[in-house]
Scaffold this active site. Structure first.
Site, PDB file in Angstrom:
ATOM      1  CG  HIS A 168      -1.904  -1.055   1.300  1.00 49.26           C
ATOM      2  ND1 HIS A 168      -2.898  -1.200   0.364  1.00 49.26           N
ATOM      3  CD2 HIS A 168      -2.090  -2.057   2.192  1.00 49.26           C
ATOM      4  CE1 HIS A 168      -3.658  -2.227   0.667  1.00 49.26           C
ATOM      5  NE2 HIS A 168      -3.187  -2.770   1.770  1.00 49.26           N
ATOM      6  CB  VAL A 169       3.460   2.590  -1.347  1.00 48.77           C
ATOM      7  CG1 VAL A 169       3.757   1.779  -2.604  1.00 48.77           C
ATOM      8  CG2 VAL A 169       4.372   3.803  -1.236  1.00 48.77           C
TER       9      VAL A 169
END
Length: 409
Positions: A168-169
């Site tokens: 998650h980035v």
């Protein structure tokens, strides 16, 4: 091999060989005067024209190179196809080389868009196809400083190839730091459905365990945990208003601070990044078609993915990731939420259109599902949307923005 006979007695006697003296049935002037000068002039003009033409092509190519930030893509594609070769290699018969498949793949998964389902699938595929799968356990840090970006990109590119990295980035622009850009793919879903899934998941988790959600949000008080979602939306709680619900676009816009501000700039930059840097962005509502396209586009990673996904054992595991106690808000609350998520819906519709275009190009004739929420319901009630939450407005620490929560699906 031709032998050199230049030492014959003809030269000693001052005689000129016939093949030198005669050209096209005419004799050259013995004195080498005006006729010989005309021949030299003709050769010089031809050579001059050739040099000027080559110089023009070189200048045009150089201009094209500078305007586009590098050599033309077609030259890069041809060079990649032929590979590095010498002059001798290029003048021998050899079998054409096959273009290598992408060996660096990044899935910067968007929270609550089916990512846990896909990651479980990737674990099975990694064992089958022998690629390195690195799934980051960092779920609450999507925005990075420049030093953190460089460190993460170097860590990613140091993974033995072929690899698939997932976290998650927000989008990382490798080329801006002179690092080779990997192949990106991602999946998004209807923005309201994503918001609802996140809202209830934070409070009640999923079917993997009744107390699992308490570990994820241990500081959440009961009045917040059991807050009616309609109250949250209609009374403009921070968790249910801008910019807290501006969530999907920053994943594609990138690390620039303006990417977190709901507006046209972030929206257009996200669209441009999708066009330039993503192999595929699918929609969760048509996940089977997403897997089919990934099988076509990245067969070395996703071959057989759909068969695994539709298998009974995997379907049983997938049901465990469903969010508990989720329900749909009232029409009035949905209208307010839809207005607040106008940029998110413009981006979602853009991705949906691009995805359907890709399906048509590849020849996938599956039926597209209608969107979960359409603008028609906006005409049923006339609701004034409250002003969005200001960036500098203080909120309770338990209501950090959605990017800070460890969301996996």
């Amino acid at each position: 091999m031709m032998k050199n006979h230049s030492g014959s007695s003809l030269l000693n006697n001052g005689q000129t060989p016939n093949h030198i003296r005669e050209r096209n049935g005419r004799k050259c002037p013995s004195g080498g005067g005006g006729g010989g000068g005309g021949g030299l002039l003709r050769v010089s003009l031809r050579g001059y024209g050739f040099c000027m033409g080559a110089l023009f092509v070189f200048c045009l190519g150089s201009l094209f190179y500078q305007l586009n930030g590098g050599p033309p893509q077609i030259l890069l594609d041809i060079r990649q196809y032929l590979g590095d070769s010498t002059f001798q290699d290029d003048h021998q018969s050899f079998a054409p080389r096959v273009l290598t498949f992408p060996s660096q793949v990044v899935y910067n998964r968007v929270g609550k868009c089916g990512s846990r389902t896909v990651v479980m699938l990737l674990k099975l595929l990694a064992e089958r196809h022998h690629f390195n799968l690195v799934s980051s356990e960092i779920h609450n840090k999507t925005r990075l400083s420049k030093h953190e970006q460089i460190a993460l990109m170097k860590n990613i590119t140091s993974i033995p190839e072929p690899f698939l990295y997932t976290r998650h980035v927000h989008f990382l622009n490798f080329t801006s730091f002179k690092i080779e850009q990997p192949v990106y793919f991602n999946i998004i879903r209807d923005p309201i459905n994503r918001f609802l899934s996140n809202y209830f998941f934070r409070r009640f988790g999923d079917f993997r365990g009744e107390q699992f959600h308490l570990l994820r949000t241990p500081n959440m008080k009961d009045e917040e945990r059991y807050l009616d979602i309609n109250v949250c939306i209609l009374e403009n709680y921070p968790e249910c208003s801008n910019p807290r619900i501006f969530y999907i676009i920053p994943y594609f816009c990138g690390q620039h601070p303006k990417c977190r501000e709901p507006g046209v700039w972030a929206l257009e930059r996200a669209k441009q990044n999708v066009i330039e840097n993503y192999l595929l962005v699918g929609i969760l509502e048509e996940l089977e078609d997403v897997l089919l396209l990934l099988e076509r586009l990245l067969p070395q990673y996703f071959s057989g993915a759909l068969d695994i996904y539709k298998g009974p054992d995997y379907m049983k595991m997938g049901k465990l990731t469903s969010t508990v106690r989720k329900y749909t808000p009232t029409l009035e609350a949905l209208q307010v939420l839809y207005h607040r998520m106008s940029y998110e819906y413009e981006f979602y519709n853009f991705i949906r259109d691009q995805f359907h275009l890709t399906k048509r190009k590849i020849g996938l004739k599956s039926q597209a599902r209608p969107p979960a929420f359409t603008p028609e319901f906006l005409h049923e009630l006339a609701i004034r949307t409250p002003e969005p939450l200001e960036e500098d407005e203080e909120v309770d620490t338990a209501l950090e923005d959605a990017n800070s929560w460890p969301i996996q699906m």
